[in-house]
Design an enzyme around this catalytic site. Structure first.
Site, PDB file in Angstrom:
ATOM      1  N   ASP A 111       0.813  -1.222   0.000  1.00  0.00           N
ATOM      2  CA  ASP A 111       0.000   0.000   0.000  1.00  0.00           C
ATOM      3  C   ASP A 111       0.848   1.273   0.000  1.00  0.00           C
ATOM      4  OD1 ASP A 111      -2.518  -1.137  -0.228  1.00  0.00           O
ATOM      5  OD2 ASP A 111      -2.726  -1.437   1.926  1.00  0.00           O
ATOM      6  N   ASP A 122      -6.083  -5.357  -4.134  1.00  0.00           N
ATOM      7  CA  ASP A 122      -5.927  -3.950  -3.734  1.00  0.00           C
ATOM      8  C   ASP A 122      -4.678  -3.324  -4.355  1.00  0.00           C
ATOM      9  OD1 ASP A 122      -6.958  -5.885  -1.964  1.00  0.00           O
ATOM     10  OD2 ASP A 122      -7.037  -4.488  -0.306  1.00  0.00           O
TER      11      ASP A 122
HETATM   12  N1  GLY Z   1      -6.628  -2.310   1.162  1.00  0.00           N
HETATM   13  C1  GLY Z   1      -7.393  -2.906   2.197  1.00  0.00           C
HETATM   14  C2  GLY Z   1      -8.842  -2.688   2.072  1.00  0.00           C
HETATM   15  O1  GLY Z   1      -9.356  -2.310   1.047  1.00  0.00           O
HETATM   16  O2  GLY Z   1      -9.505  -2.890   3.080  1.00  0.00           O
END
Ligand code: GLY
Length: 378
Positions: free
Chosen positions: A94, A156
């Site tokens: 992330d 994600d």
């Molecule tokens: N990236 C983690 C979520 O979308 O909860």
């Protein structure tokens, strides 16, 4: 419709002026008591994956107003995130969520060199998570419960690839872009189902790279359609197409978009999982807002092509999602910190239908797209 979007934008700006004043020096994630954001900038929480979104909201608001309160808050978040760049275990897939809406946004605004350096360090860290045998970017670091995540890739991550496209452009070095493209191709091969939906987690042998299968993630089950996962794929592939012009990414984005649009319920409210019982009232406004951004992006990319019909379908679906959020779930009271009220982290969590900062971020980004106020972040 233009007046309608402008009215929503005006309500957001009026509200967020108060929210930004009240939350100076903090990094909100959700409310800690009714209508009051907590602060995730302390030592224990600073690496939390959502900590770039408040900075991104403030940059979007600054872009629309040029008011100092927003700019100062955004730069403050960026500096606070230096602690994460210095913490190997704090960084993960992330990196884009943390540093595109903060450091890279700052660089886009005024070419700040320190901000650019932060963005490049984050991109190098993200590229360092690439597994060349499996062709994927590793998702999380080790889990406290002992599960081995060395071979895990998650949907994600598609939204974090723009950090790599940006770094390649800055450095005129194709390595970052190559990693992004190889990861995206791995996702197309291993995450998609026949019907155009995607799973959340795919597992690979970290040493040989062979595909081992899917794991249940934040949706109801391995085979169900976690709505936020669908929207990460939709917007992520649309952005990969925008950055590269590669047709397979457009095809992937359209497959998820068509499936998502088809499954929007009659009342326009997006559930946590498209496969949950119809009597279940758990919603995820974040999925609706992210999908709206992806659908508008696709509509723009396709409107002057032979896919203009699809562009219209996507624009209509996005507007329907945003009208539902505006009419049913948005709280424009300047005395309340949260904007969207019905978000969820995961189907199997106890808590549902509460505010989450990235819901607010993507709602603002979508409304800004429709009112020409957007600072391009991704
Ligand atoms: N990236 C983690 C979520 O979308 O909860």
């Amino acid at each position: 419709m233009a007046d309608r979007w402008q009215e929503i934008a005006d309500k957001i700006i009026k509200k967020e002026r108060s929210v930004a004043e009240r939350n100076r020096g903090r990094i909100p994630y959700t409310t800690k008591e009714a209508h009051v954001f907590g602060d995730w900038s302390g030592e224990r929480d600073i690496a939390w994956w959502t900590n770039g979104f408040w900075g991104g909201m403030l940059w979007q608001l600054w872009n629309a107003t040029k008011e100092d309160v927003f700019r100062e808050g955004a730069v403050d978040v960026e500096k606070k995130l230096d602690r994460v760049l210095m913490d190997y275990n704090g960084m993960d897939h992330d990196a884009g969520f943390r540093f595109l809406p903060t450091a890279v946004a700052h660089w886009r605004v005024d070419g700040d060199e320190e901000a650019k350096n932060r963005g490049l360090l984050a991109a190098a860290n993200l590229a360092g998570r690439f597994n060349p045998k499996g062709g994927f970017i590793r998702a999380w670091n080790d889990f406290d419960d002992g599960r081995d995540t060395r071979g895990w890739a998650i949907i994600d991550c598609m939204m974090n690839l723009p950090l790599l496209y940006w770094a390649s452009d800055q450095l005129e070095d194709p390595r970052f872009r190559m990693i992004a493209e190889i990861h995206a191709e791995t996702v197309i091969r291993n995450f998609f189902r026949e019907d155009g939906s995607v799973c959340h987690i795919a597992g690979f042998d970290p040493a040989t790279g062979s595909y081992l299968g899917r794991h249940g993630g934040q949706g109801m089950s391995e085979d169900s359609s976690w709505t936020r996962g669908q929207s990460w794929a939709l917007y992520g592939f649309a952005l990969s197409f925008q950055h590269t012009g590669r047709e397979p990414y457009l095809t992937a984005a359209m497959r998820v978009a068509d499936r998502f649009a088809m499954r929007i319920p009659e009342d326009g409210r997006i559930p946590v999982d498209f496969d949950q019982e119809s009597s279940c009232t758990w919603q995820d406004d974040t999925a609706a807002a992210i999908a709206a951004c992806g659908l508008i992006t696709l509509a723009r990319l396709l409107k002057d092509t032979d896919k203009a019909d699809a562009a219209k379908r996507y624009q209509d679906a996005a507007e329907r999602l945003l009208i539902t959020l505006d009419e049913q779930d948005a709280d424009y009271d300047p005395a309340h910190d949260e904007l969207l009220t019905k978000c969820s982290v995961a189907y199997h969590e106890e808590k549902h239908n509460f505010p989450i900062i990235y819901g607010d971020y993507f709602f603002i980004e979508a409304i800004w797209k429709l009112t020409d106020k957007e600072l391009f972040i991704w």
